[in-house]
Design an enzyme around this catalytic site. Structure first.
Site, PDB file in Angstrom:
ATOM      1  N   ASP A 204      -2.442 -10.617  -2.512  1.00  0.00           N
ATOM      2  CA  ASP A 204      -3.141 -10.196  -1.275  1.00  0.00           C
ATOM      3  C   ASP A 204      -4.459  -9.772  -1.326  1.00  0.00           C
ATOM      4  OD1 ASP A 204      -1.957  -8.832   1.490  1.00  0.00           O
ATOM      5  OD2 ASP A 204      -3.641  -7.735   0.677  1.00  0.00           O
TER       6      ASP A 204
ATOM      7  N   HIS B  61       0.901  -1.248   0.021  1.00  0.00           N
ATOM      8  CA  HIS B  61      -0.078   0.014  -0.026  1.00  0.00           C
ATOM      9  C   HIS B  61       0.766   1.327  -0.011  1.00  0.00           C
ATOM     10  CE1 HIS B  61      -3.597  -2.250   0.462  1.00  0.00           C
ATOM     11  NE2 HIS B  61      -3.379  -2.781   1.606  1.00  0.00           N
TER      12      HIS B  61
ATOM     13  N   ASP C 246      -4.293 -13.039   3.223  1.00  0.00           N
ATOM     14  CA  ASP C 246      -5.332 -12.553   3.937  1.00  0.00           C
ATOM     15  C   ASP C 246      -6.503 -12.710   3.248  1.00  0.00           C
ATOM     16  OD1 ASP C 246      -4.345 -10.443   2.108  1.00  0.00           O
ATOM     17  OD2 ASP C 246      -4.365  -8.902   3.752  1.00  0.00           O
TER      18      ASP C 246
ATOM     19  N   HIS D   5      -6.263  -7.330  -0.690  1.00  0.00           N
ATOM     20  CA  HIS D   5      -6.275  -5.946  -0.783  1.00  0.00           C
ATOM     21  C   HIS D   5      -5.558  -5.498  -2.058  1.00  0.00           C
ATOM     22  CE1 HIS D   5      -6.486  -6.460   3.551  1.00  0.00           C
ATOM     23  NE2 HIS D   5      -7.416  -5.703   3.534  1.00  0.00           N
TER      24      HIS D   5
HETATM   25 ZN   LIG Z   1      -3.764  -7.370   2.826  1.00  0.00          ZN
END
Ligand SMILES: [Zn+2]
Length: 316
Positions: free
Chosen positions: A173, A136, A253, A175
């Protein structure tokens, strides 16, 4: 020497963001425990993650961002000695403690040292068990538990310092790797492929650029559907790009037991994805893969998933 490297450092355990925070030091313990219990430890070459140099991380980040983080850390440590707060908050989810700066530099340092070793042929592939995670982290911004982008820095390092012409970043991931996208969008030397839960944190979509294959999937998508999108959307683009090296943003995740996301992957899916990436790497990249830990917050699922990922990388 085993052909699969395992880069980590005790500094990565000292970074923490307060009680109850899911991105906690115990994540690394869960992975270590699993390596010992499974005996997989013996199949890996353990290496210390070095500190990245500032000019290296500036391959992916602005000097302003790097200096701001370094300055924040220095001020925190100075004020801590005078009884100041233990944490410097970046956003409501993201904070630095007195050890964070070194942990951050070890994360990027691990990814670049792994890149050196894999390109030199000392290792076939490597996993960086580091935290904080990185995907991120944008060129100019820390957010979402991330400060510097380990994978994007290493990808830039591979093309700028080692002269590779084409590399790929694979991000599984849950996200969206918005930071990686921010750094590599429009750089045709670097192909980024990912899937991510959408709508979800970090609440943006993917940008429209020729070197991005970012596939949003709805909550409750299971492994079978993810495998299908990988076969139809990722693999043809990876084959077309013919990367000389592949980087993995290895977040776990999207596991069905992980409460930070709502996707339904299991260990076998992570093994399958790793197999597919390894196939591409075998054909175009001399097997070169550098994988870096991103998310994964259910400690048991994280340990089991990293084991599945590493078993494929190390061929055991
Ligand atoms: Zn993540």
């Amino acid at each position: 020497m085993s052909k699969t490297g395992y880069f980590t450092h005790r500094d990565c355990r000292k970074h923490e963001m307060g009680p109850g925070h899911p991105e906690c030091p115990e994540r690394l313990d869960a992975i270590e425990d699993r390596l010992l219990v499974s005996g997989l430890d013996h199949a890996l070459t353990r290496l210390e993650a070095p500190l990245a140099s500032l000019d290296e991380v500036e391959l992916a980040h602005s000097r302003m961002h790097v200096s701001a983080l370094r300055g924040l850390s220095a001020t925190l440590i100075e004020e801590l000695d005078a009884g100041g707060p233990r944490y410097a908050m970046i956003d409501p989810d993201t904070a630095m403690n007195a050890y964070s700066w070194n942990a951050i530099l070890r994360g990027a340092g691990a990814a670049m040292a792994a890149t050196d070793a894999v390109i030199a042929g000392e290792l076939e592939n490597a996993f960086c068990a580091v935290r904080p995670p990185g995907h991120h982290a944008c060129r100019d911004k820390a957010m979402g538990f991330c400060f510097l982008n380990n994978v994007a820095t290493a990808a830039k390092y591979a093309v700028e310092r080692h002269g590779l012409k084409r590399v790929a970043i694979v991000d599984f991931d849950v996200h969206h790797g918005n930071g990686t996208e921010d750094i590599v969008a429009g750089d045709e030397r670097i192909l980024m492929v990912s899937f991510y839960q959408h709508p979800f944190y970090p609440h943006g979509g993917s940008r429209d650029a020729d070197n991005l294959v970012n596939v949003p999937v709805p909550a409750y998508t299971k492994g079978l559907a993810v495998r299908e999108l990988i076969e139809t959307l990722w693999l043809p683009r990876l084959e077309q790009h013919q990367p000389e090296m592949i980087f993995i943003s290895a977040g776990f995740d999207a596991h069905r037991e992980d409460d930070l996301g709502q996707l339904g992957l299991v260990e076998a899916d992570y093994a399958w994805i790793t197999e597919r990436v390894k196939d591409v790497a075998r054909r175009y990249s001399k097997g070169r893969i550098v994988s870096c830990l991103e998310g994964g917050y259910n400690l048991s699922a994280l340990g089991r998933s990293v084991e599945a990922h590493l078993r494929v990388l190390a061929d055991v």
